[in-house]
Write a protein that holds these residues in place. Structure first.
Motif, PDB file in Angstrom:
ATOM      1  N   GLN A  49       1.056  -1.180  -0.247  1.00 51.88           N
ATOM      2  CA  GLN A  49       0.117   0.396   0.097  1.00 51.88           C
ATOM      3  C   GLN A  49       0.695   1.360   0.159  1.00 51.88           C
ATOM      4  O   GLN A  49       0.628   2.091  -0.750  1.00 51.88           O
ATOM      5  CB  GLN A  49      -1.172  -0.626   1.195  1.00 51.88           C
ATOM      6  N   GLN A  50       2.107   1.187   0.535  1.00 49.76           N
ATOM      7  CA  GLN A  50       2.959   2.453   1.080  1.00 49.76           C
ATOM      8  C   GLN A  50       3.679   2.967  -0.662  1.00 49.76           C
ATOM      9  O   GLN A  50       3.734   3.757  -0.485  1.00 49.76           O
ATOM     10  CB  GLN A  50       4.083   2.336   1.987  1.00 49.76           C
ATOM     11  N   THR A  51       3.946   1.479  -0.389  1.00 46.11           N
ATOM     12  CA  THR A  51       4.028   1.665  -2.363  1.00 46.11           C
ATOM     13  C   THR A  51       4.177   2.148  -3.263  1.00 46.11           C
ATOM     14  O   THR A  51       4.178   3.266  -4.098  1.00 46.11           O
ATOM     15  CB  THR A  51       5.541   0.302  -2.286  1.00 46.11           C
ATOM     16  N   GLN A  52       2.435   1.755  -3.646  1.00 49.27           N
ATOM     17  CA  GLN A  52       1.715   2.796  -3.965  1.00 49.27           C
ATOM     18  C   GLN A  52       1.105   4.015  -4.162  1.00 49.27           C
ATOM     19  O   GLN A  52       1.597   4.256  -5.125  1.00 49.27           O
ATOM     20  CB  GLN A  52       0.468   1.454  -4.101  1.00 49.27           C
ATOM     21  N   GLU A  53       1.780   4.097  -2.523  1.00 46.86           N
ATOM     22  CA  GLU A  53       0.830   5.941  -2.614  1.00 46.86           C
ATOM     23  C   GLU A  53       2.991   6.476  -2.719  1.00 46.86           C
ATOM     24  O   GLU A  53       2.162   7.526  -3.452  1.00 46.86           O
ATOM     25  CB  GLU A  53       1.130   5.478  -1.135  1.00 46.86           C
ATOM     26  N   ILE A  54       3.498   5.727  -3.034  1.00 45.74           N
ATOM     27  CA  ILE A  54       4.687   6.570  -2.703  1.00 45.74           C
ATOM     28  C   ILE A  54       4.715   6.738  -4.630  1.00 45.74           C
ATOM     29  O   ILE A  54       5.075   7.781  -5.420  1.00 45.74           O
ATOM     30  CB  ILE A  54       6.041   6.030  -2.460  1.00 45.74           C
ATOM     31  N   ASN A  76       1.129  21.687 -17.519  1.00 40.15           N
ATOM     32  CA  ASN A  76       0.381  21.490 -18.037  1.00 40.15           C
ATOM     33  C   ASN A  76      -1.489  21.356 -17.142  1.00 40.15           C
ATOM     34  O   ASN A  76      -1.268  20.705 -16.185  1.00 40.15           O
ATOM     35  CB  ASN A  76      -0.675  20.710 -18.913  1.00 40.15           C
ATOM     36  N   GLU A  77      -1.653  22.519 -15.776  1.00 40.85           N
ATOM     37  CA  GLU A  77      -1.888  22.351 -15.636  1.00 40.85           C
ATOM     38  C   GLU A  77      -3.754  21.821 -15.246  1.00 40.85           C
ATOM     39  O   GLU A  77      -3.698  21.134 -13.655  1.00 40.85           O
ATOM     40  CB  GLU A  77      -2.884  23.706 -15.290  1.00 40.85           C
ATOM     41  N   GLU A  78      -4.623  21.673 -16.349  1.00 41.02           N
ATOM     42  CA  GLU A  78      -5.453  21.444 -15.855  1.00 41.02           C
ATOM     43  C   GLU A  78      -5.374  18.468 -16.141  1.00 41.02           C
ATOM     44  O   GLU A  78      -5.223  18.742 -15.333  1.00 41.02           O
ATOM     45  CB  GLU A  78      -6.485  20.930 -17.277  1.00 41.02           C
ATOM     46  N   ASN A  79      -4.089  18.657 -16.563  1.00 44.32           N
ATOM     47  CA  ASN A  79      -3.576  17.412 -16.344  1.00 44.32           C
ATOM     48  C   ASN A  79      -2.656  17.057 -14.895  1.00 44.32           C
ATOM     49  O   ASN A  79      -3.451  16.675 -14.675  1.00 44.32           O
ATOM     50  CB  ASN A  79      -2.716  16.687 -17.891  1.00 44.32           C
ATOM     51  N   PHE A  80      -1.946  17.714 -14.311  1.00 43.30           N
ATOM     52  CA  PHE A  80      -1.549  17.983 -13.127  1.00 43.30           C
ATOM     53  C   PHE A  80      -2.895  18.281 -11.950  1.00 43.30           C
ATOM     54  O   PHE A  80      -2.745  16.789 -11.148  1.00 43.30           O
ATOM     55  CB  PHE A  80      -0.876  18.964 -12.559  1.00 43.30           C
ATOM     56  N   TRP A  81      -4.007  18.641 -12.196  1.00 42.82           N
ATOM     57  CA  TRP A  81      -5.200  18.730 -11.331  1.00 42.82           C
ATOM     58  C   TRP A  81      -5.650  16.908 -11.604  1.00 42.82           C
ATOM     59  O   TRP A  81      -6.810  16.746 -10.758  1.00 42.82           O
ATOM     60  CB  TRP A  81      -5.654  19.514 -11.558  1.00 42.82           C
ATOM     61  N   HIS A  86      -7.054  12.164  -8.996  1.00 41.42           N
ATOM     62  CA  HIS A  86      -7.090  10.416  -9.068  1.00 41.42           C
ATOM     63  C   HIS A  86      -6.735  10.404  -7.620  1.00 41.42           C
ATOM     64  O   HIS A  86      -6.837   9.167  -6.890  1.00 41.42           O
ATOM     65  CB  HIS A  86      -6.252  10.083 -10.183  1.00 41.42           C
ATOM     66  N   LEU A  87      -5.040  10.673  -7.739  1.00 40.90           N
ATOM     67  CA  LEU A  87      -4.180  10.146  -6.284  1.00 40.90           C
ATOM     68  C   LEU A  87      -5.038  10.752  -5.377  1.00 40.90           C
ATOM     69  O   LEU A  87      -5.748   9.659  -4.023  1.00 40.90           O
ATOM     70  CB  LEU A  87      -3.740  11.471  -6.043  1.00 40.90           C
ATOM     71  N   SER A  88      -5.962  12.222  -5.061  1.00 44.27           N
ATOM     72  CA  SER A  88      -6.916  12.013  -3.158  1.00 44.27           C
ATOM     73  C   SER A  88      -8.229  10.771  -3.931  1.00 44.27           C
ATOM     74  O   SER A  88      -8.115  10.604  -2.503  1.00 44.27           O
ATOM     75  CB  SER A  88      -7.028  13.280  -3.665  1.00 44.27           C
ATOM     76  N   SER A  89      -8.612  10.736  -4.243  1.00 43.73           N
ATOM     77  CA  SER A  89      -9.542   9.848  -5.085  1.00 43.73           C
ATOM     78  C   SER A  89      -9.483   8.005  -4.973  1.00 43.73           C
ATOM     79  O   SER A  89      -9.828   7.475  -4.002  1.00 43.73           O
ATOM     80  CB  SER A  89     -10.410   9.999  -6.205  1.00 43.73           C
ATOM     81  N   THR A  90      -7.943   8.053  -5.139  1.00 41.27           N
ATOM     82  CA  THR A  90      -7.750   6.568  -4.792  1.00 41.27           C
ATOM     83  C   THR A  90      -7.126   6.222  -3.725  1.00 41.27           C
ATOM     84  O   THR A  90      -7.685   5.195  -2.746  1.00 41.27           O
ATOM     85  CB  THR A  90      -6.466   6.368  -5.640  1.00 41.27           C
ATOM     86  N   PHE A  94      -4.285  11.407   0.677  1.00 35.61           N
ATOM     87  CA  PHE A  94      -4.108  12.593  -0.031  1.00 35.61           C
ATOM     88  C   PHE A  94      -4.665  13.804  -0.656  1.00 35.61           C
ATOM     89  O   PHE A  94      -4.677  14.335  -1.811  1.00 35.61           O
ATOM     90  CB  PHE A  94      -3.183  12.115  -1.225  1.00 35.61           C
ATOM     91  N   LYS A  95      -5.814  14.276   0.079  1.00 38.76           N
ATOM     92  CA  LYS A  95      -6.879  15.329  -0.519  1.00 38.76           C
ATOM     93  C   LYS A  95      -6.197  16.339   0.178  1.00 38.76           C
ATOM     94  O   LYS A  95      -6.491  17.747  -0.180  1.00 38.76           O
ATOM     95  CB  LYS A  95      -7.969  15.099   0.399  1.00 38.76           C
ATOM     96  N   HIS A  96      -5.196  16.608   0.770  1.00 44.07           N
ATOM     97  CA  HIS A  96      -4.513  18.040   0.784  1.00 44.07           C
ATOM     98  C   HIS A  96      -3.702  18.665   0.611  1.00 44.07           C
ATOM     99  O   HIS A  96      -3.375  20.191   0.379  1.00 44.07           O
ATOM    100  CB  HIS A  96      -3.086  17.299   2.890  1.00 44.07           C
ATOM    101  N   TYR A  97      -3.452  18.073  -0.803  1.00 45.34           N
ATOM    102  CA  TYR A  97      -2.475  19.079  -1.928  1.00 45.34           C
ATOM    103  C   TYR A  97      -3.522  19.733  -2.325  1.00 45.34           C
ATOM    104  O   TYR A  97      -3.463  21.145  -2.513  1.00 45.34           O
ATOM    105  CB  TYR A  97      -2.037  17.908  -2.785  1.00 45.34           C
ATOM    106  N   LYS A  98      -4.388  19.917  -2.756  1.00 46.74           N
ATOM    107  CA  LYS A  98      -5.444  20.925  -3.608  1.00 46.74           C
ATOM    108  C   LYS A  98      -5.402  22.126  -1.577  1.00 46.74           C
ATOM    109  O   LYS A  98      -5.398  23.053  -2.486  1.00 46.74           O
ATOM    110  CB  LYS A  98      -6.648  19.899  -3.570  1.00 46.74           C
ATOM    111  N   LEU A  99      -6.119  21.057  -0.888  1.00 50.75           N
ATOM    112  CA  LEU A  99      -6.455  22.277  -0.515  1.00 50.75           C
ATOM    113  C   LEU A  99      -5.442  23.269   0.403  1.00 50.75           C
ATOM    114  O   LEU A  99      -5.552  24.340   0.788  1.00 50.75           O
ATOM    115  CB  LEU A  99      -6.856  21.846   1.269  1.00 50.75           C
ATOM    116  N   LEU A 100      -4.003  22.359   0.401  1.00 51.37           N
ATOM    117  CA  LEU A 100      -3.188  23.356   0.558  1.00 51.37           C
ATOM    118  C   LEU A 100      -2.717  24.295  -0.632  1.00 51.37           C
ATOM    119  O   LEU A 100      -2.597  25.745  -0.082  1.00 51.37           O
ATOM    120  CB  LEU A 100      -1.636  23.314   0.598  1.00 51.37           C
ATOM    121  N   TYR A 101      -2.684  24.091  -1.746  1.00 49.95           N
ATOM    122  CA  TYR A 101      -2.843  24.841  -2.944  1.00 49.95           C
ATOM    123  C   TYR A 101      -3.964  26.178  -2.816  1.00 49.95           C
ATOM    124  O   TYR A 101      -3.428  27.078  -2.891  1.00 49.95           O
ATOM    125  CB  TYR A 101      -2.471  24.153  -4.127  1.00 49.95           C
TER     126      TYR A 101
END
Length: 109
Positions: A49-54, A76-81, A86-90, A94-101
């Protein structure tokens, strides 16, 4: 791109690197193998699990560092977001990236 946006992206890249450091450190230092089969299976599942997250964090952020060298020109901001979504839904942790931004961008107002 404006300085605040560049700073916001630098901040979330730094946070991603901290997250990778924490995850990989827990694999290297915290997960001591134990002889009991059930515990060993649980540890193996946790390491996978941790390896997949990394991997997913690294995959989402791999172009951002390069783009920041050029102040996000041709980024490409659209692709990045989409990748961050996808990362935060998986991985719910990891939902904090968008909140921090968004917190950085609120300083603009």
């Amino acid at each position: 791109m404006d300085d605040l946006k560049v700073k916001a992206y630098k901040s979330i890249l730094f946070q991603a690197l901290l997250d990778i450091r924490q995850l990989s450190g827990s694999i290297v230092w915290d997960e001591q193998p134990r002889a009991e089969e059930g515990i060993q299976q649980s540890l193996t599942t946790n390491v996978v699990q941790q390896t997949q997250e990394i991997f997913h964090i690294s995959n989402a952020y791999h172009n951002l560092g390069d783009a920041l060298i050029n102040d996000l020109a041709d980024f490409n901001e659209e692709n990045f977001w989409n990748q961050i979504d996808h990362l935060s839904s998986t991985f719910a942790s990891f939902k904090h990236y968008k909140l921090l931004y968004e917190q950085y961008m609120m300083k603009k107002k």
